[in-house]
Design a protein around this motif. Structure first.
Motif, PDB file in Angstrom:
ATOM      1  N   ASN A 110      -2.127   7.134 -12.422  1.00 43.54           N
ATOM      2  CA  ASN A 110      -0.848   7.668 -11.977  1.00 43.54           C
ATOM      3  C   ASN A 110       0.304   7.445 -12.927  1.00 43.54           C
ATOM      4  O   ASN A 110       1.376   7.963 -12.733  1.00 43.54           O
ATOM      5  N   ALA A 140       5.164   0.341  -3.523  1.00 42.26           N
ATOM      6  CA  ALA A 140       5.247   1.798  -3.437  1.00 42.26           C
ATOM      7  C   ALA A 140       6.514   2.315  -4.096  1.00 42.26           C
ATOM      8  O   ALA A 140       7.508   1.600  -4.210  1.00 42.26           O
ATOM      9  N   CYS A 141       6.452   3.555  -4.525  1.00 40.39           N
ATOM     10  CA  CYS A 141       7.635   4.235  -5.029  1.00 40.39           C
ATOM     11  C   CYS A 141       8.512   4.652  -3.841  1.00 40.39           C
ATOM     12  O   CYS A 141       8.090   4.588  -2.694  1.00 40.39           O
ATOM     13  N   THR A 145       6.845  11.138  -1.172  1.00 43.55           N
ATOM     14  CA  THR A 145       6.738  10.963  -2.639  1.00 43.55           C
ATOM     15  C   THR A 145       7.689  11.853  -3.435  1.00 43.55           C
ATOM     16  O   THR A 145       7.440  12.157  -4.593  1.00 43.55           O
ATOM     17  N   CYS A 150       4.114  13.413  -6.022  1.00 47.16           N
ATOM     18  CA  CYS A 150       3.043  12.621  -6.609  1.00 47.16           C
ATOM     19  C   CYS A 150       1.703  13.286  -6.338  1.00 47.16           C
ATOM     20  O   CYS A 150       1.431  13.722  -5.230  1.00 47.16           O
ATOM     21  N   PHE A 170      -1.051  12.090  -5.822  1.00 55.08           N
ATOM     22  CA  PHE A 170      -1.865  11.442  -4.801  1.00 55.08           C
ATOM     23  C   PHE A 170      -1.583  11.992  -3.408  1.00 55.08           C
ATOM     24  O   PHE A 170      -2.432  11.900  -2.531  1.00 55.08           O
ATOM     25  N   CYS A 229       0.206   2.962  -3.707  1.00 53.31           N
ATOM     26  CA  CYS A 229      -1.012   2.710  -4.477  1.00 53.31           C
ATOM     27  C   CYS A 229      -0.791   1.640  -5.526  1.00 53.31           C
ATOM     28  O   CYS A 229      -1.727   1.197  -6.171  1.00 53.31           O
ATOM     29  N   THR A 230       0.465   1.237  -5.732  1.00 59.16           N
ATOM     30  CA  THR A 230       0.774   0.372  -6.865  1.00 59.16           C
ATOM     31  C   THR A 230       0.297  -1.061  -6.648  1.00 59.16           C
ATOM     32  O   THR A 230       0.513  -1.631  -5.582  1.00 59.16           O
ATOM     33  N   CYS A 276       7.470   6.776  -0.359  1.00 61.46           N
ATOM     34  CA  CYS A 276       6.019   6.951  -0.405  1.00 61.46           C
ATOM     35  C   CYS A 276       5.346   6.104   0.658  1.00 61.46           C
ATOM     36  O   CYS A 276       5.479   4.889   0.652  1.00 61.46           O
ATOM     37  N   ASN A 301       9.939  11.268  -5.203  1.00 65.72           N
ATOM     38  CA  ASN A 301      10.654  10.333  -6.079  1.00 65.72           C
ATOM     39  C   ASN A 301      10.490  10.674  -7.552  1.00 65.72           C
ATOM     40  O   ASN A 301      11.093  10.059  -8.408  1.00 65.72           O
ATOM     41  N   ARG A 302       9.641  11.632  -7.864  1.00 63.70           N
ATOM     42  CA  ARG A 302       9.219  11.768  -9.259  1.00 63.70           C
ATOM     43  C   ARG A 302      10.098  12.674 -10.099  1.00 63.70           C
ATOM     44  O   ARG A 302      10.868  13.488  -9.597  1.00 63.70           O
TER      45      ARG A 302
HETATM   46  S1  SF4 Z   1       0.947   7.142  -4.338  1.00 63.65           S
HETATM   47 FE1  SF4 Z   1       1.432   5.511  -5.791  1.00 63.65          FE
HETATM   48  S2  SF4 Z   1       2.303   6.554  -7.607  1.00 63.65           S
HETATM   49 FE2  SF4 Z   1       2.300   8.036  -5.917  1.00 63.65          FE
HETATM   50  S3  SF4 Z   1       4.352   7.870  -5.093  1.00 63.65           S
HETATM   51 FE3  SF4 Z   1       3.034   6.475  -3.906  1.00 63.65          FE
HETATM   52  S4  SF4 Z   1       3.170   4.466  -4.883  1.00 63.65           S
HETATM   53 FE4  SF4 Z   1       4.031   6.000  -6.293  1.00 63.65          FE
END
Ligand code: SF4
Lengths: 92, 203, 601
Positions: free
Chosen positions: A90, C285-286, C73, C492, C494, C293-294, C289, C75-76
C-alpha cells in the motif's frame, strides 16, 4: 499421513502450525483436521463447501484448479491452508 | 482449439444453470471476452450438456470463420463487451424473475442477500425484435450501470469478470424473486429491517 | 463545484510567484483528480526533452473529488512528475492525513515549478500560501522535520523529503505525516532539486456534497460491505499486507536473491505471522479508514518515533519485508524492520532500495563489483542505507537505483527492473499475468497498477490459472483501468476488496452531481492509462521498452511449484496491444483516442 501447514489466523485455532493428518482425498484431510482441531471448523467450512477466500494448496498448486476436494493425497504431500488474505502493498 | 480450462468453466456453469431450472433445454447463453476475442456457445447447443465443440471463438469487432455457427445473440454480447467493462456474460431465463418482469419496470429485492448484492434490477422492454441493434445498445447501456438487467418477458443478462460472478448475480436475482413470490402467499405486512431502505429505490 | 474544491494553486519557486485559478470543469469530468488530473496537467506542463531534475520539471500534488468528503478512505492524494529514475510519466500516491488536509485548504491540486534559490518550505492555509525559509530544517531527517514543522494529526500536516531527497537520490521518496510515503520513481529527488524541503497544510473547508441523502446511503452501504468482507474486516486488520509473504513464497513466486530463486527457504522467519508474534505493537489507520491495515512494530533498536507512546514505527509492509528480506537473502526480521525505519527517516523508496542492494549483492558475488555486500548480510543493511541516503562511498553508486548501478558495472541484465523501476515482490515466472502487468505499466514495474495477485493467487473474485497465458490480457487491462480510476478518485485500493467500482461510481455521482455509470468510471481509468502511454511515447519510449529483465524471459525457475517456467510475455503482449486498441507497436489508434475523448492530444 499427509502434512498440513496452517497460516495466518488459522494457527491460533490449532494445536500446531504443522500437523500430520490422515486421509485419501483433500476432503478427508480437511475433515479429519477439523475433527482434531475443532476451532478450525467454523473458519474453513461453510456447510459442505470450503469458505470463500480460504485457499488450499497441494505442493504449491491450487486445489480448486485441479480436482478440487476430490484430489488424491499421498503421504508425501504437503497441504497448505491459508485464511482470507487482503492483497498487495500500500505504500507507493 | 478452445482452452480446456475455458471449456470446463462453460460446462460447469451451463450445467448448473440447467439444473437450477434457470434455462430450458436449448435456452440461455454464455460468453467470455479474452482480449479482442469472444468465446460464445454455438447456435442450438444445449447449455446443460456442453461439449468442447459447442464453443465458438470469434472476433470482438470483426467476423471470422467461427461466426456462422455462433449464437444469434452474438451481436448483443459484442455490444455489451464494447460498452461495459464486462469480461463474461450469463444470459438465462429465471422463471420467477421473468414473471415479475411482466408487471414491473424494476425489481427491488426485499431480501437481505439480494439487496446487499443487487440493490435494484431494471427491466427493459424489447421494443424492437430481439437481437436488433437498438435493443443491443439499450441493453448494453443499462449494463454499464447495473450488473444484471431483465428483458421483459424474456430473461436476464448479467455481467462479471468471470462466468462465476455473472452466474452469482443471476441466481441471486432468481432466489430473491422466489422469496418475493412467497411473501405474496403469506400476505402479511413487512417489518422493515434494512437501514436506509429508501436508498434501494433510488439506486 | 461539488466534490471538487474547484481551484488549482500554482507556485513558481524561481520567481517566488503564487497564483491560483479555477479548475477546468471539463478536465475534472474527464480525469477526476489524483493520478488522472496529475497526468493531464503534466502533459501540458512538462514536454519532451525536459530533464527531470531541472527547474523545468514540475511537481503536481492532486486530490480527487471524493478526498476529504469523509467517504471511507477518502484520505489519499498523489504526486505526478516526470520520473528522474525512469524518465516516464510518474505518479505515486499515499494515505495518512495530508491529502485530506490539503483539500481542506480549498484546492484540488498544487503545481510547484522552478527552483528556489535557497531551501524553502511552503505553508498553505485557508487564507493562502506562503513560501518560507527552510534553513532550520534542511539536512534534517524526516521524523525530525515533521515534528519541527508542527505535525498535529487532524489539524496540521507535514509532507517533506529527507536527506535522500535533498541529495537527489533517484530512488528518494516524499514522505507525509512522518511515516507515509509517495515512494516509487524518485519524486523526492525532484522535490530536492527544487530546494523544496516541505509542504505544510492546515485547512478547515470541507468539500461540498451535492446529494447528502444518497451520499449517506453510500456511506452506510460501504460500511456494511467492509464489515462483511473477511478481507477488510479480519485479514487486513489482523495481519496487514505482511501475511501475503507466506502464500507467495509457497506457490514459488517470491523472488529470492535478486530473482535467482523463486522461493526463500527462510520465509517463515520474515513472514507476517512472525511479525505479528514478535514485533507488532498495534495496528493503525489512515484518516476515515475503518480497515486499519497499517502495522506499528518495534524492535530493541527503534525508539523515539512519531507514533506515540508505544515508540513503534509504521510498517513494514509486505513489499518492504520482501525487498530487504528475500531479495537480499536476509532472514533477520528485526534488521528488516530497522531498515524500513531508516528508509522512512531518510525518505527512500523501500522497494527500490532493497532491490538495488540485492542487485549490488549479486554484482559482488559475480565478481563485478568490489564491496562487502553479500546475500544474507543483515548487518550491512542499516549502514549501507545510511551511506546511500548521504551519497557516501558505495552509497553514492546505489543512490540512483539498480539499473544505473548494473550498467556501470557492465551487467544491466542484473537490474531487476522494467523501464528502470525496480520490480516488486512477485516473480512473473510463477504469475504470468503479473509479468504482463509489469511490462506494460506506464511508470515501470509496479504492483499498484492493477495487481494480478487477487486473480492469480488469492482467488479474488475467482481464481484463474496463474500459468495460463491465453486470455490474460483482458484481466490485466480491466485491472489496470480500474486501478487508474481508483487512483483518480482518490480512495485506497484496499477498499476495493470489499466495495466494487459500481459503488464508487454512484458515490461519485452523488457527491459531484456529474453522472458516472460504472462503465464511465472504468473508462476514466482507460483514458488515464492511454494518456500516460501517449506521454511515454512522446518521451521516446517504444514497444521495445514493454519488456522484462532477460532472466525472467530466459532462465526457467529451477525448483519448486513454478519449476520450469519463464514468463511468456510475447504472446500476451500481442494480445494486449490488440485488446487495448493499439497498433502492433503499442501506439494507441486514432479511433481509440477519439473514443476516449483524447483526440485533441
Ligand atoms: S486500508 Fe490501510 S492504507 Fe488503506 S486507508 Fe486504510 S489504513 Fe490506510
Amino acid at each position: 499421513m499427509a502434512t498440513v501447514r496452517l497460516f495466518g489466523g488459522l494457527r491460533r485455532r490449532a494445536r500446531d502450525p504443522k500437523i500430520s493428518v490422515d486421509g485419501v482425498t483433500a476432503r478427508d484431510v480437511l475433515a479429519s483436521l477439523c475433527r482434531d482441531n475443532p476451532g478450525l471448523h467454523a473458519v474453513i467450512w461453510d456447510g459442505a463447501r470450503v469458505r470463500d477466500h480460504v485457499r488450499g494448496l497441494i505442493g504449491g498448486q491450487a486445489i480448486e484448479l485441479g480436482r478440487g476436494l476430490a484430489t488424491r493425497v499421498t503421504a508425501d504431500d504437503e497441504i497448505a491452508i491459508f485464511p482470507p488474505i487482503g492483497s498487495g502493498g500500500n505504500t507507493t | 482449439m478452445i482452452d480446456e480450462r475455458v471449456y470446463e468453466m462453460f460446462r460447469d456453469i451451463g450445467r448448473d444453470l440447467f439444473e437450477a431450472d434457470m434455462v430450458s433445454s436449448h435456452g440461455g447463453n454464455l460468453s467470455v471476452r479474452f482480449g479482442d476475442r469472444v468465446i460464445i456457445k454455438r447456435r442450438g447447443a444445449m447449455l446443460g450438456r456442453l461439449a468442447p465443440h459447442d464453443l465458438i471463438e470469434t472476433g470482438l469487432e470483426k467476423n471470422d470463420s467461427g461466426v456462422a455457427l455462433a449464437s444469434s445473440e452474438l451481436l448483443i454480447h459484442r455490444t455489451i463487451y464494447k460498452t461495459t467493462p464486462a469480461l463474461a456474460i450469463v444470459h438465462c431465463h429465471p422463471r420467477t424473475a421473468i414473471a415479475f418482469s411482466l408487471s414491473r419496470d424494476e425489481i427491488i429485492p426485499i431480501d437481505n442477500e439480494a439487496s446487499y448484492l443487487l440493490k435494484k434490477v431494471p427491466v427493459i422492454w424489447e421494443e424492437f425484435a430481439s437481437g436488433s441493434p437498438e435493443m443491443a445498445n439499450n441493453l448494453a447501456k443499462t449494463l454499464a450501470e447495473y450488473k444484471i438487467v431483465m428483458l421483459r418477458g424474456h430473461g436476464s443478462f448479467a455481467i462479471g469478470q468471470t462466468l462465476d460472478e455473472a452466474f452469482h448475480w443471476s441466481s441471486t436475482l432468481e432466489e430473491s424473486c422466489e422469496i418475493a413470490l412467497k411473501t405474496k402467499l403469506i400476505n402479511e405486512p413487512f417489518i422493515e429491517y434494512r437501514g436506509m431502505s429508501e436508498g434501494y429505490k433510488k439506486w | 463545484m461539488h466534490g471538487w474544491a474547484g481551484k488549482v494553486l500554482d507556485i513558481d519557486l524561481s520567481k517566488g510567484a503564487i497564483k491560483n485559478y479555477p479548475l477546468d470543469e471539463e478536465t475534472a469530468r474527464l480525469f477526476l483528480g489524483g493520478r488522472g488530473l496529475g497526468a493531464r496537467l503534466l502533459w501540458d506542463a512538462v514536454g519532451p526533452g525536459v530533464a527531470p531534475l531541472s527547474p523545468e520539471n514540475v511537481l503536481i500534488f492532486a486530490t480527487g473529488p471524493l478526498t476529504a468528503t469523509g467517504y471511507q478512505t477518502s484520505n489519499r492524494f498523489s504526486v505526478s512528475t516526470k520520473s528522474p529514475l525512469t524518465g516516464t510519466v510518474l505518479d505515486a500516491n499515499s494515505g495518512g492525513y495530508w491529502g485530506m488536509q490539503f483539500k481542506k485548504t480549498g484546492y484540488d491540486a498544487l503545481i510547484v515549478r522552478g527552483r528556489a534559490p535557497a531551501p524553502v518550505y511552503i505553508e498553505i492555509k485557508d487564507a493562502g500560501a506562503k513560501i518560507l525559509a527552510a534553513r532550520h530544517v534542511w539536512g534534517q531527517r524526516v521524523r525530525a522535520t515533521t515534528q519541527t514543522l508542527g505535525q498535529n494529526n487532524n489539524k496540521r500536516n507535514v509532507l517533506c523529503i529527507g536527506p535522500a531527497g535533498e541529495n537527489q537520490s533517484r530512488i528518494a521518496a516524499i514522505m507525509n505525516d512522518g511515516e507515509r510515503s509517495l515512494a516509487r520513481g524518485g519524486p523526492g529527488a525532484v522535490m530536492g532539486s527544487k530546494n523544496l524541503k516541505a509542504i505544510v497544510v492546515e485547512g478547515t473547508a470541507r468539500p461540498q456534497v451535492l446529494d447528502q441523502e444518497q451520499f449517506k446511503f453510500m456511506l452506510y452501504e460501504a460500511r456494511k460491505l467492509l464489515r462483511q468482507s473477511p478481507l477488510t474486516s479480519q485479514a487486513l486488520p489482523e495481519f496487514g499486507t505482511a501475511v501475503v509473504l507466506n502464500i507467495v513464497n509457497h506457490i514459488g513466486a517470491l523472488p529470492t536473491r535478486n530473482f535467482q530463486q523463486s522461493q526463500f527457504e527462510r520465509a517463515e522467519a520474515i513472514s507476517g505471522e512472525t511479525l505479528a508474534e514478535k514485533y507488532l505493537v498495534k495496528n493503525a489507520a489512515c484518516w476515515a479508514c475503518p480497515i486499519g491495515c497499517t502495522r506499528v512494530s518495534k524492535t530493541d533498536k527503534i525508539e523515539g518515533a512519531l507514533s506515540g507512546a508505544e515508540g513503534g514505527v509504521e510498517g513494514p509492509e509486505f513489499e518492504t519485508t520482501w525487498a530487504f528480506g528475500a531479495q537480499c537473502g536476509v532472514d533477520d526480521l528485526a534488521a528488516i524492520i530497522e531498515a524500513n525505519a531508516i528508509c522512512n527517516d531518510l525518505g527512500l523508496d523501500t522497494i527500490s532500495a532493497g532491490s538495488t542492494l540485492g542487485c549490488a549483492m549479486e554484482l559482488t558475488e559475480k565478481g563485478l563489483l568490489d564491496s562487502d555486500l553479500r546475500f544474507g548480510r543483515a548487518d550491512l543493511l542499516a549502514p549501507t542505507l545510511e551511506a546511500l541516503g548521504a551519497r557516501r562511498g558505495l552509497g553514492a553508486e546505489l543512490a540512483d537505483g539498480s539499473l544505473r548501478l548494473a550498467k556501470k558495472y557492465g551487467a544491466p541484465e542484473l537490474s531487476m527492473s522494467v523501464k528502470g523501476l525496480e520490480m516488486p515482490a512477485y516473480d512473473p515466472r510463477g504469475l504470468q499475468g503479473q509479468g504482463l502487468l509489469y511490462a506494460t505499466s506506464n511508470r515501470g514495474a509496479c504492483h499498484m497498477r492493477g495487481n494480478m495477485l487477487g486473480l492469480e493467487v488469492l482467488g479474488l473474485p475467482k481464481l484463474i490459472d496463474r500459468f495460463q497465458v491465453y486470455g490474460k490480457s483482458s484481466y490485466v487491462i480491466l485491472h489496470q483501468n480500474a486501478s487508474a480510476a481508483i487512483d483518480s478518485l482518490v480512495v485506497c485500493k484496499f477498499t476495493n476488496l470489499g466495495v466494487a467500482e459500481e459503488y464508487f461510481a454512484r458515490t461519485l455521482s452523488a457527491v459531484t452531481g456529474v453522472k458516472y455509470a460504472t462503465g464511465d468510471l472504468i473508462r476514466v481509468g482507460e483514458r488515464v492509462w492511454n494518456l500516460e502511454r501517449l506521454y511515454n511515447l512522446r518521451e521516446g519510449f517504444t514497444n521495445a521498452d514493454d519488456t522484462l529483465p532477460p532472466r525472467l524471459l530466459k532462465e526457467p525457475v529451477s525448483d519448486g511449484p513454478s519449476k520450469g517456467w519463464v514468463n511468456q510475455l510475447e504472446p500476451m503482449l500481442k494480445e494486449y496491444y490488440r485488446a487495448r486498441g493499439w497498433d502492433e507497436r503499442g501506439v494507441p489508434r486514432r479511433a481509440k483516442l477519439e473514443e476516449l475523448e483524447l483526440g485533441a492530444l
